[in-house]
Write a protein that holds these residues in place. Structure first.
Motif, PDB file in Angstrom:
ATOM      1  N   ALA A  60       0.827  -1.209   0.000  1.00  0.00           N
ATOM      2  CA  ALA A  60       0.000   0.000   0.000  1.00  0.00           C
ATOM      3  C   ALA A  60       0.861   1.259   0.000  1.00  0.00           C
ATOM      4  CB  ALA A  60      -0.930  -0.011   1.211  1.00  0.00           C
ATOM      5  N   GLU A  61       2.075   1.169   0.560  1.00  0.00           N
ATOM      6  CA  GLU A  61       2.965   2.331   0.579  1.00  0.00           C
ATOM      7  C   GLU A  61       3.455   2.693  -0.826  1.00  0.00           C
ATOM      8  OE1 GLU A  61       3.177  -0.175   2.864  1.00  0.00           O
ATOM      9  OE2 GLU A  61       2.232   1.088   4.396  1.00  0.00           O
ATOM     10  N   ASP A  62       3.374   1.749  -1.759  1.00  0.00           N
ATOM     11  CA  ASP A  62       3.796   2.013  -3.136  1.00  0.00           C
ATOM     12  C   ASP A  62       2.681   2.611  -3.986  1.00  0.00           C
ATOM     13  OD1 ASP A  62       6.513   0.919  -3.042  1.00  0.00           O
ATOM     14  OD2 ASP A  62       5.507  -1.014  -2.740  1.00  0.00           O
ATOM     15  N   GLN A  63       1.469   2.580  -3.470  1.00  0.00           N
ATOM     16  CA  GLN A  63       0.346   3.050  -4.283  1.00  0.00           C
ATOM     17  C   GLN A  63       0.490   4.514  -4.700  1.00  0.00           C
ATOM     18  OE1 GLN A  63      -3.439   1.499  -3.165  1.00  0.00           O
ATOM     19  NE2 GLN A  63      -4.588   3.192  -4.087  1.00  0.00           N
ATOM     20  N   PRO A  64       0.934   5.431  -3.811  1.00  0.00           N
ATOM     21  CA  PRO A  64       1.114   6.822  -4.258  1.00  0.00           C
ATOM     22  C   PRO A  64       2.114   6.954  -5.400  1.00  0.00           C
ATOM     23  CG  PRO A  64       1.077   6.719  -1.863  1.00  0.00           C
ATOM     24  CD  PRO A  64       1.137   5.298  -2.349  1.00  0.00           C
ATOM     25  N   LEU A  65       3.156   6.119  -5.419  1.00  0.00           N
ATOM     26  CA  LEU A  65       4.136   6.167  -6.497  1.00  0.00           C
ATOM     27  C   LEU A  65       3.472   5.825  -7.833  1.00  0.00           C
ATOM     28  CD1 LEU A  65       7.175   6.490  -7.211  1.00  0.00           C
ATOM     29  CD2 LEU A  65       7.385   4.008  -6.849  1.00  0.00           C
ATOM     30  N   ILE A  66       2.634   4.803  -7.823  1.00  0.00           N
ATOM     31  CA  ILE A  66       1.916   4.404  -9.042  1.00  0.00           C
ATOM     32  C   ILE A  66       0.927   5.484  -9.440  1.00  0.00           C
ATOM     33  CG2 ILE A  66       0.356   2.697 -10.047  1.00  0.00           C
ATOM     34  CD1 ILE A  66       1.538   0.689  -7.946  1.00  0.00           C
ATOM     35  N   GLU A  67       0.155   5.963  -8.482  1.00  0.00           N
ATOM     36  CA  GLU A  67      -0.879   6.949  -8.785  1.00  0.00           C
ATOM     37  C   GLU A  67      -0.286   8.267  -9.264  1.00  0.00           C
ATOM     38  OE1 GLU A  67      -3.128   7.006  -5.173  1.00  0.00           O
ATOM     39  OE2 GLU A  67      -4.464   5.374  -5.839  1.00  0.00           O
TER      40      GLU A  67
ATOM     41  N   TRP B  68      11.132   6.551  -8.036  1.00  0.00           N
ATOM     42  CA  TRP B  68      10.924   5.184  -8.510  1.00  0.00           C
ATOM     43  C   TRP B  68      12.211   4.364  -8.411  1.00  0.00           C
ATOM     44  CZ3 TRP B  68      12.301   3.547 -13.856  1.00  0.00           C
ATOM     45  CH2 TRP B  68      11.932   2.225 -14.121  1.00  0.00           C
ATOM     46  N   ARG B  69      13.312   4.932  -8.835  1.00  0.00           N
ATOM     47  CA  ARG B  69      14.564   4.183  -8.812  1.00  0.00           C
ATOM     48  C   ARG B  69      15.004   3.862  -7.385  1.00  0.00           C
ATOM     49  NH1 ARG B  69      16.533   3.299 -13.651  1.00  0.00           N
ATOM     50  NH2 ARG B  69      16.184   4.748 -15.403  1.00  0.00           N
ATOM     51  N   ASP B  70      14.588   4.676  -6.434  1.00  0.00           N
ATOM     52  CA  ASP B  70      14.894   4.391  -5.035  1.00  0.00           C
ATOM     53  C   ASP B  70      14.247   3.077  -4.565  1.00  0.00           C
ATOM     54  OD1 ASP B  70      16.483   6.602  -4.743  1.00  0.00           O
ATOM     55  OD2 ASP B  70      14.915   7.848  -3.822  1.00  0.00           O
ATOM     56  N   ARG B  71      13.219   2.627  -5.297  1.00  0.00           N
ATOM     57  CA  ARG B  71      12.548   1.365  -4.938  1.00  0.00           C
ATOM     58  C   ARG B  71      13.213   0.155  -5.593  1.00  0.00           C
ATOM     59  NH1 ARG B  71      10.498  -1.568  -2.682  1.00  0.00           N
ATOM     60  NH2 ARG B  71       8.297  -2.000  -2.996  1.00  0.00           N
ATOM     61  N   ASN B  72      14.313   0.386  -6.331  1.00  0.00           N
ATOM     62  CA  ASN B  72      15.056  -0.705  -6.974  1.00  0.00           C
ATOM     63  C   ASN B  72      14.157  -1.609  -7.825  1.00  0.00           C
ATOM     64  OD1 ASN B  72      17.602  -0.047  -5.751  1.00  0.00           O
ATOM     65  ND2 ASN B  72      16.804  -0.913  -3.829  1.00  0.00           N
TER      66      ASN B  72
END
Length: 465
Positions: A340-347, A389-393
Motif C-alpha cells: 500500500a505504501e507504493d500506491q502513491p508512487l503508481i498513482e 521510482w529508482r529508489d525502490r530498486n
C-alpha cells in the motif's frame, strides 16, 4: 481432411426453459477468411469446413440452440434478451480437460432477435477476432476466435450495405449474470437452482452452494477487471448480460485499448454518460456482482440471513479489486512485492500521464530506458518521479513480463477492417502475427506500436448490431 468436432454437450441436456433449439440460417456463399489452427488443435478439431462455420451445415454431434438470458443494460433491467444473433453449436472437452462452448455469432435470427436481422457485418467479426486473440496472448481470461467466415451476403446497417460474416467463438461457457437474472426475476426457482448447480459443477466445483458460487465469481471478476486496467482496456458495455460466470472477457463490441491515458476515457458510441469509462470499470464490476447476489438470494428460505452473507461477499469485492490492481500495477513499475505504501508512487505516475497525455502502453513499455521521458511534455516532472521510482530498486525482468510492447490500437483495427472490406486480408494477418507476441514484438512491427496521429484518432467504437 474431413471436419470432425468431438462434441460432448451438457447445456443442451438442461430443460428446454434455458434455450430454444434451432439451426443456424444458411448463407449464400461461405468462404473462410481466418482460421485458428492452434486453437482447433486444443479443441481436438480436425479439418475445417466453411459451410459448417457459416451455418450452412450442422455437423454430426452438434446440438444447436440459442440461449435465454436477461440483463441490466446501462443500469436498466431488460426482462428478456437472449442470443439474438448467435447459435451455440455445442461443447467439446479440450486437450486440457476443460469443457468449452463453440458458438456461431452472426448466424441468423432467433426468437430473441428483437427485430434484429441476426447477422454480423465483417468489421465487428474481425475486430472481435483480433482483440480476443490479443487478449489471450496478453494472458487475460477471454473468449477465443476459431474462425471468421464471409457469407457472400450484404448486411444492412446505418452506413448502408456491408459485407456479412460469421465468427466462431469459443468460451468456457456462455453463462452470464443475466442467465441467472431471468429466472430469478420470473420467480422460476427450480430453474434457478438447476442453473446454479450446473454453474458450480462446470466452473467453480469447490464452491459451497449459491453463496460460494457468488464468492467465486466475485473473485474471478475482481481479477479480470484488474487485468483489463493493467493493459488500458475499456470493455465499453459492461452490462450484466456481458458479464460471465467463468470470469472470461466476452462480447468485444465497442471495446478499445487506450492510447493517451485518462481515467475518464470512453470510446463506446452508446455510452453517452460514461457509465463504463475506464476508471469506472471496478465499480461496475461490483455493481454487476450485486445483481448476481440479488438473483441467488432467491434460492434461500431465510432471505434475511442470505442477504447479510451476500452483502458481505459483495462489499469485500472492492478490496479484492484493489489488491489485484496493486499487484498488477506494482509489476508494471518493476515491483513484485508492491504494498500500500507504493500506491502513491503508481498513482503519481498515472496522474502525470493523464495531465500530459502520455501514451499508456508506450510509457510503461519504456520505463527504465532513456526514451521514457519522451512520452511527457514536462520532462522535469517525470525526472522527479523517476528518482523516487529508482529508489525502490525496480526489477526490469518483472516489468518485461507485465508491460506489453504492442496492443491492438483502434486506428490499426479500423485500417485493417477497411482493407478487408476491400478484399485485402494482409493487414489482418500482419496484425495477428504481431499481436501473438505482445511482450516481445519483432522490430518488423515497430510501426504498429505507434500511437495515432491527429487525423488517425478513432474517437468512438460501435457495437456492430
Amino acid at each position: 481432411m474431413t471436419l470432425h468436432i468431438p462434441f460432448d454437450n451438457s447445456y443442451a441436456a438442461l430443460p428446454d426453459a434455458f434455450y430454444t433449439r434451432l439451426n443456424p440460417t444458411p448463407v449464400r456463399a461461405a468462404d473462410t477468411l481466418a482460421w485458428n489452427d492452434a486453437l482447433a488443435g486444443e479443441l481436438g478439431i480436425s479439418g475445417q469446413d466453411a459451410a459448417v462455420f457459416a451455418g450452412n451445415v450442422v455437423p454430426d454431434g452438434a446440438a444447436p440452440l440459442a440461449q435465454l438470458y436477461a440483463g441490466h443494460q446501462f443500469g436498466n433491467y431488460n426482462p428478456q434478451l437472449g442470443d439474438g444473433r448467435a447459435i451455440l453449436l455445442g461443447e467439446v472437452v479440450d486437450v486440457n480437460g476443460v469443457r468449452r462452448d463453440i458458438q456461431l455469432k452472426g448466424s441468423g435470427p432467433t426468437p430473441y432477435s428483437r427485430m434484429g436481422d441476426g447477422r454480423s457485418w465483417l468489421g465487428p467479426v474481425l475486430r472481435e477476432y483480433v482483440v480476443s486473440e490479443a487478449m489471450h496472448a496478453l494472458g487475460i481470461p477471454t473468449t477465443r476466435a476459431l474462425a471468421a467466415v464471409a457469407t457472400g451476403e450484404p448486411v444492412l446497417r446505418e452506413q448502408g450495405p456491408l459485407p456479412g460474416a460469421v465468427l466462431t467463438r469459443v468460451a468456457s461457457s456462455h453463462l452470464r449474470v443475466g442467465t441467472f437474472q431471468i429466472f430469478a426475476h420470473r420467480g422460476h426457482i427450480d430453474e434457478l437452482r438447476t442453473l446454479t448447480d450446473y454453474a458450480i459443477a462446470r466452473h467453480h466445483p469447490d464452491a459451497d452452494g449459491p453463496l460460494g458460487l457468488l464468492a467465486a465469481v466475485c473473485a474471478a471478476q475482481a481479477e479480470l477487471v484488474a487485468a483489463w486496467m493493467s493493459v488500458g482496456f475499456i470493455h465499453g458495455v459492461m452490462n450484466t448480460d456481458n458479464c460471465t460466470i467463468s470470469g472470461e472477457t466476452i462480447d468485444y463490441g465497442p471495446c478499445a485499448f487506450m492510447d493517451g491515458y485518462h481515467e475518464g476515457r470512453v470510446y463506446s458510441s452508446i455510452d453517452q454518460q460514461g457509465r463504463y469509462a475506464f476508471g469506472n470499470q471496478p465499480r461496475i464490476a461490483v455493481w454487476n456482482m450485486a445483481q448476481l447476489a440479488t438473483s441467488l438470494i432467491q434460492l434461500f428460505d431465510d432471505k434475511d440471513a442470505a442477504i447479510e452473507q451476500a452483502t458481505a461477499i459483495v462489499h469485500a469485492m472492492p478490496e479484492q479489486v484493489q489488491a489485484a490492481w496493486l499487484r498488477r500495477y506494482g509489476a508494471k513499475i518493476g515491483l513484485s512485492d508492491a504494498t500500500a505504501e507504493d500506491q502513491p508512487l503508481i498513482e503519481d505516475l498515472l496522474a502525470l500521464m493523464q495531465a500530459q497525455g502520455a501514451d499508456f502502453t508506450n510509457t510503461f513499455a519504456a520505463l527504465g530506458t532513456d526514451t521514457a521521458r519522451d512520452q511527457f511534455t514536462d520532462r522535469d516532472a517525470f525526472d522527479t518521479w523517476q528518482v523516487r521510482w529508482r529508489d525502490r530498486n525496480p526489477d526490469m525482468s518483472v516489468m518485461a513480463q507485465a508491460n506489453p510492447q504492442i496492443i491492438p490500437r483502434n486506428h490499426r483495427i479500423e485500417a485493417m477492417i477497411e482493407a478487408a472490406v476491400a478484399g485485402d486480408m494482409d493487414p489482418f494477418q500482419r496484425l495477428m502475427t504481431a499481436l501473438a507476441q505482445p511482450y516481445d514484438v519483432a522490430a518488423a512491427f515497430d510501426d504498429l506500436r505507434r500511437p495515432p496521429t491527429d487525423d488517425e484518432i478513432v474517437p468512438a467504437t460501435f457495437c456492430g448490431t
